[in-house]
Design a protein around this motif. Structure first.
Motif, short mmCIF file in Angstrom:
data_model
loop_
_atom_site.label_atom_id
_atom_site.label_comp_id
_atom_site.label_asym_id
_atom_site.label_seq_id
_atom_site.Cartn_x
_atom_site.Cartn_y
_atom_site.Cartn_z
N ARG A 81 0.83 -1.21 0.00
CA ARG A 81 0.00 0.00 0.00
C ARG A 81 0.86 1.26 0.00
NH1 ARG A 81 -5.47 -0.55 1.39
NH2 ARG A 81 -6.14 -2.71 1.74
N VAL A 82 1.93 1.25 0.77
CA VAL A 82 2.78 2.43 0.83
C VAL A 82 3.53 2.62 -0.49
CG1 VAL A 82 4.78 3.46 1.97
CG2 VAL A 82 3.00 2.37 3.34
N SER B 230 2.53 1.92 -3.40
CA SER B 230 1.62 2.44 -4.43
C SER B 230 1.45 3.95 -4.34
CB SER B 230 0.25 1.76 -4.33
OG SER B 230 -0.42 2.13 -3.13
N SER B 231 1.85 4.54 -3.20
CA SER B 231 1.73 5.99 -3.03
C SER B 231 2.88 6.74 -3.69
CB SER B 231 1.70 6.33 -1.54
OG SER B 231 3.00 6.20 -0.97
N GLU C 51 5.80 7.16 -2.23
CA GLU C 51 6.70 7.66 -1.20
C GLU C 51 7.96 6.78 -1.11
OE1 GLU C 51 6.54 10.35 0.96
OE2 GLU C 51 4.92 11.00 -0.37
N LEU D 229 1.41 7.42 5.91
CA LEU D 229 1.42 8.42 4.84
C LEU D 229 0.87 9.77 5.29
CD1 LEU D 229 0.19 6.06 1.99
CD2 LEU D 229 2.46 7.10 2.15
N ASP D 230 0.18 9.79 6.41
CA ASP D 230 -0.44 11.01 6.93
C ASP D 230 0.60 11.78 7.76
OD1 ASP D 230 -1.92 13.00 8.09
OD2 ASP D 230 -3.38 11.68 9.05
#
Length: 295
Positions: A18-19, A21-22, A24, A192-193
């Motif tokens: 998930r990370v 795919s961002s 970052e 991510l926040d």
């Protein structure tokens, strides 16, 4: 930079996906980088070693903004009491994160340590770890979790061959659960926040509170054939663990954990509607258990 531990584990792998795919930048700590899929190795920076090791964690946290922390359960199979293991494994990381201003998102147990009067084995160990992390002053979000639905996947063979799944949990007492995909989604979102700060717990519980007997009914309906729940006496469960190679300490900690679940440790922590996750047990059975049984 986001640092992720246990990148090949069930939860860590999903958090990592998930990370990534961002877009970052991501750094992972892995004992054996060859276990990472090739497409992952191409996208991340790898620090090889144990995330319990002070030098390894110091190297991994250089220039980092946040850390996903999970104590790997398999590592203490031959260790002593879980309480010491969790503290020893986490101490260097908590101190290093605090000194560098790295925010932690970590996996722990649902149930306040001071809200339950009794020994809780692995759950007590996780809650003791929380106190250690909090004492360093590091900013964190503790994902407070009940029983993983994925634990039922260990029962796919008896479900398929005998139409039964068995645990030592009381058959007619609700057992709060959560799906790892929901844990990973919340963890990735927090990593991510960049707006949160301070220290807080984040309870995560599926929207249904089912007894093991009720779980068996849903499994039966999902598979289209009868599956019943069989409650194993706690002493028998503990003896079986030792026979299968677990250390006496681990078997005792596991038995104490289940006894605490049976006595309501998860109910000791207040929750609000925001604690409810997206995946209920029926959906999980349809999407995860059924394909596993049929494979």
């Amino acid at each position: 930079m986001i640092v992720i531990t246990t990148p090949t584990g069930d939860i860590g792998r999903q958090v990592l996906d998930r990370v990534l795919s961002s877009g970052e930048p991501v750094r992972v700590i892995a004992r054996d980088s060859s276990r990472l899929p090739e497409h992952v190795r191409a996208q991340v920076e790898v620090v090889e070693g144990s995330h319990a090791d002070a030098d390894t964690i110091a190297k991994a946290l250089q220039g980092a903004d946040s850390l996903f922390w999970l104590v790997p359960p398999a590592a203490f199979r031959d260790a002593g009491p879980a309480g010491s293991y969790y503290l020893d494994f986490t101490r260097a990381a908590a101190r290093e994160a605090a000194s560098r201003g790295v925010r932690m998102v970590h996996v722990t147990s649902l149930g306040h340590k001071h809200g339950y009067d009794g020994v809780a084995g692995l759950l007590s160990a996780a809650l003791g770890m929380d106190e250690l992390i909090e004492s360093t002053g590091v900013q964190y979000r503790a994902l407070a979790l009940p029983f993983f639905m994925e634990n039922v996947l260990h029962q796919t063979q008896p479900i398929s061959d005998q139409g039964v799944f068995s645990m030592a949990n009381i058959a007619d007492r609700p057992l709060l659960t959560v799906a790892t995909q929901d844990v990973a989604a919340v963890a990735a979102g927090l990593l991510l926040d960049t707006t949160w700060n301070g220290q807080a717990r984040v309870p995560l519980v599926s929207p249904d509170g089912l007894t093991p007997d009720a779980m068996a009914e849903i499994i039966s309906e999902t598979l289209g054939r009868t599956v019943r729940y069989q409650q194993v006496p706690l002493a028998e469960f503990q003896a079986q663990m030792v026979q299968r190679g677990a250390s006496p300490s681990l078997a005792q900690d596991m038995a104490d954990m289940i006894n605490a679940q049976n006595n309501g440790i998860y109910d000791a922590e207040p929750r609000d509607p925001a604690s409810a996750t997206a995946t209920d047990f029926r959906r999980w059975c349809q999407n995860v258990l059924k394909p596993a049984v049929q494979s």
